[in-house]
Scaffold this motif. Sequence first.
Motif, PDB file in Angstrom:
ATOM      1  N   ASN A   1       0.984  -1.188   0.031  1.00  9.22           N
ATOM      2  CA  ASN A   1      -0.008   0.023   0.049  1.00  9.22           C
ATOM      3  C   ASN A   1       0.788   1.444   0.015  1.00  9.22           C
ATOM      4  N   ASN A   2       1.890   0.985  -0.153  1.00 10.30           N
ATOM      5  CA  ASN A   2       2.986   2.160   0.002  1.00 10.30           C
ATOM      6  C   ASN A   2       3.270   3.044  -1.399  1.00 10.30           C
ATOM      7  N   ALA A   3       2.970   4.174  -1.390  1.00 11.86           N
ATOM      8  CA  ALA A   3       2.961   5.081  -2.824  1.00 11.86           C
ATOM      9  C   ALA A   3       4.347   4.930  -3.527  1.00 11.86           C
ATOM     10  N   CYS A   4       5.391   4.828  -2.436  1.00 10.41           N
ATOM     11  CA  CYS A   4       6.830   5.046  -2.858  1.00 10.41           C
ATOM     12  C   CYS A   4       7.103   3.740  -3.628  1.00 10.41           C
ATOM     13  N   ASN A   5       6.328   2.716  -3.674  1.00 10.36           N
ATOM     14  CA  ASN A   5       6.561   1.456  -4.498  1.00 10.36           C
ATOM     15  C   ASN A   5       6.439   1.800  -5.874  1.00 10.36           C
ATOM     16  N   PRO A   6       4.945   1.866  -6.392  1.00 13.32           N
ATOM     17  CA  PRO A   6       4.955   2.387  -7.671  1.00 13.32           C
ATOM     18  C   PRO A   6       5.761   3.629  -8.227  1.00 13.32           C
ATOM     19  N   ASP A   7       5.815   4.540  -7.309  1.00  6.61           N
ATOM     20  CA  ASP A   7       6.860   5.739  -7.567  1.00  6.61           C
ATOM     21  C   ASP A   7       8.110   5.296  -8.171  1.00  6.61           C
ATOM     22  N   ALA A   8       8.751   4.473  -7.256  1.00 11.08           N
ATOM     23  CA  ALA A   8       9.915   3.837  -7.556  1.00 11.08           C
ATOM     24  C   ALA A   8      10.216   3.488  -9.101  1.00 11.08           C
ATOM     25  N   TYR A   9       9.344   2.664  -9.535  1.00 14.99           N
ATOM     26  CA  TYR A   9       9.365   2.452 -10.940  1.00 14.99           C
ATOM     27  C   TYR A   9       9.087   3.279 -11.771  1.00 14.99           C
ATOM     28  N   TYR A  10       7.951   4.472 -11.547  1.00 20.61           N
ATOM     29  CA  TYR A  10       7.833   5.548 -12.282  1.00 20.61           C
ATOM     30  C   TYR A  10       9.020   6.452 -12.608  1.00 20.61           C
ATOM     31  N   GLU A  11       9.836   6.397 -11.505  1.00 21.57           N
ATOM     32  CA  GLU A  11      11.049   7.163 -11.565  1.00 21.57           C
ATOM     33  C   GLU A  11      12.234   6.533 -11.980  1.00 21.57           C
ATOM     34  N   THR A  12      12.389   5.188 -12.342  1.00 27.50           N
ATOM     35  CA  THR A  12      13.378   4.593 -12.693  1.00 27.50           C
ATOM     36  C   THR A  12      13.202   3.421 -13.725  1.00 27.50           C
ATOM     37  N   LEU A  13      12.569   2.587 -13.555  1.00 28.49           N
ATOM     38  CA  LEU A  13      12.392   1.364 -14.458  1.00 28.49           C
ATOM     39  C   LEU A  13      11.663   1.971 -15.811  1.00 28.49           C
ATOM     40  N   GLY A  14      10.518   2.747 -15.524  1.00 25.75           N
ATOM     41  CA  GLY A  14       9.758   3.267 -16.697  1.00 25.75           C
ATOM     42  C   GLY A  14      10.625   4.192 -17.607  1.00 25.75           C
ATOM     43  N   PRO A  15      11.356   5.127 -17.073  1.00 25.50           N
ATOM     44  CA  PRO A  15      12.423   6.061 -17.907  1.00 25.50           C
ATOM     45  C   PRO A  15      13.473   4.993 -18.494  1.00 25.50           C
ATOM     46  N   GLU A  16      13.797   4.245 -17.799  1.00 27.72           N
ATOM     47  CA  GLU A  16      14.985   3.344 -18.224  1.00 27.72           C
ATOM     48  C   GLU A  16      14.392   2.768 -19.839  1.00 27.72           C
ATOM     49  N   ILE A  17      13.360   1.994 -19.439  1.00 28.37           N
ATOM     50  CA  ILE A  17      12.642   1.237 -20.778  1.00 28.37           C
ATOM     51  C   ILE A  17      12.511   2.259 -22.059  1.00 28.37           C
ATOM     52  N   TRP A  18      11.929   3.454 -21.642  1.00 29.21           N
ATOM     53  CA  TRP A  18      11.765   4.312 -22.750  1.00 29.21           C
ATOM     54  C   TRP A  18      13.042   4.683 -23.349  1.00 29.21           C
ATOM     55  N   ARG A  19      14.163   5.000 -22.383  1.00 28.28           N
ATOM     56  CA  ARG A  19      15.377   5.388 -23.034  1.00 28.28           C
ATOM     57  C   ARG A  19      15.930   4.190 -23.869  1.00 28.28           C
ATOM     58  N   ASP A  20      15.964   3.237 -23.195  1.00 27.05           N
ATOM     59  CA  ASP A  20      16.662   1.694 -23.741  1.00 27.05           C
ATOM     60  C   ASP A  20      15.946   1.404 -25.145  1.00 27.05           C
ATOM     61  N   THR A  21      14.691   1.873 -25.364  1.00 23.66           N
ATOM     62  CA  THR A  21      14.191   1.291 -26.596  1.00 23.66           C
ATOM     63  C   THR A  21      13.958   2.700 -27.532  1.00 23.66           C
ATOM     64  N   ASP A  22      14.559   3.941 -27.147  1.00 20.90           N
ATOM     65  CA  ASP A  22      14.270   5.005 -27.955  1.00 20.90           C
ATOM     66  C   ASP A  22      12.999   5.403 -28.107  1.00 20.90           C
ATOM     67  N   GLY A  23      12.323   5.197 -27.378  1.00 22.34           N
ATOM     68  CA  GLY A  23      10.739   5.339 -27.368  1.00 22.34           C
ATOM     69  C   GLY A  23      10.084   4.475 -28.083  1.00 22.34           C
ATOM     70  N   GLN A  24      10.726   3.646 -28.585  1.00 20.41           N
ATOM     71  CA  GLN A  24       9.868   2.635 -29.634  1.00 20.41           C
ATOM     72  C   GLN A  24       8.852   1.585 -29.104  1.00 20.41           C
ATOM     73  N   VAL A  25       8.953   1.156 -27.583  1.00 25.66           N
ATOM     74  CA  VAL A  25       8.461   0.214 -26.954  1.00 25.66           C
ATOM     75  C   VAL A  25       6.768   0.630 -27.276  1.00 25.66           C
ATOM     76  N   THR A  26       6.228  -0.690 -27.719  1.00 25.99           N
ATOM     77  CA  THR A  26       4.492  -0.403 -28.015  1.00 25.99           C
ATOM     78  C   THR A  26       3.729  -1.373 -27.123  1.00 25.99           C
ATOM     79  N   HIS A  27       4.522  -2.148 -26.556  1.00 22.27           N
ATOM     80  CA  HIS A  27       3.678  -3.111 -25.452  1.00 22.27           C
ATOM     81  C   HIS A  27       4.579  -3.393 -24.211  1.00 22.27           C
ATOM     82  N   PHE A  28       4.048  -3.649 -23.172  1.00 21.29           N
ATOM     83  CA  PHE A  28       4.787  -3.870 -21.962  1.00 21.29           C
ATOM     84  C   PHE A  28       3.915  -4.809 -21.267  1.00 21.29           C
TER      85      PHE A  28
END
Length: 323
Positions: A140-167
């Motif tokens: 229930n801790n909002a820091c949990n999704p926020d951690a991925y919003y701030e790190t894993l999400g941006p990494e996926i966007w960056r590593d795929t040059d914004g080409q990701v279509t499905h997660f």
Amino acid sequence: MAACEIVDLIGNTPLLDLTDLVEPGSARLYAKCEFMNPGLSLKDRIALHILDTAEARGQLTKGDTIVCASSGNTGCSFAMLGRIRGYRVTIVVPESCSREKQTHIKSLGAKVIVADKDKYMDCGRDYARENNFFDVDQYNNACNPDAYYETLGPEIWRDTDGQVTHFVTTGSTFGCISGVGRFLKGQNPEVYITLAEPECSRIYEYYYGKAVKKQGSKQSIKKASAIEGSGKSAPTQCLDLSIIDEVRKVSDWDAVAMCHSVVRAKGLLVGGSSGLNLFAAKQVADNLSKESMVVTILCDSGVKYLSKLYNSNFLAQYDLPSL
Ligand SMILES: Cc1ncc(COP(=O)(O)O)c(C=O)c1O
């Protein structure tokens, strides 16, 4: 000087190209190697963020005790960070938690309490409350999704040059899918988010409106899954259903068979939720054209499950595919 600290090893994991697992001519398939975090799972990301936030808010001082109900991996991450930062750590795990994860936690000096699989979350919360300890409350801790919003999400966007279509990924607290999904949809609302879940889980029923929540009673997860860290009997506060486009069920058999295929094809030992993710991600990718790009998560290392998913006796006992 290029030296770094242990916490600098968290995140920025490689993106592995697994397109050759997909039918020729279909979509590209990539996976983030979360088993390469120092605690050997994706959960290092949330443990660091929860700890940094609690310290910044003045909720923790050196020597305090941190309590965490966990299927095991968040426990490993807090045990590691507690060692580094000078906190005592107690982890409450379900009886299904592998011996390897329990030993991992204990080897880092943390205490392990084993509880009933349907009660370990309540047990952790009560234990923290009764002793006035810091409760991680990862479900229930909002820091949990926020951690991925701030790190894993941006990494996926960056590593795929914004080409990701499905997660595609599974969930337990649902912090990962909710945080990554929110970030990716913020970049491109067309990114399609699939929650992959094991047979025992009930989010499929909640998502498609088939679940009837009994007043005052928690519906127990139907049967224990061989896949640790995946599935829940009911949504958590971390689950953002609005970012999910579909829920796909994967059998334990298919998830474990995929783990074994990855060993044979790639020489890589991953955990059961990674096999589940890959099975669902391949299904999605097989039905798309090569312009699409599917990204999934290899959540943790297979060495955490040597006594289960890579053990002939366990596999035979639970009617799972042999090695
Ligand atoms: C091995 C493994 N895979 C997947 C997950 C799911 O991640 P989340 O809790 O963010 O839904 C977990 C969480 O416990 C896990 O331990």
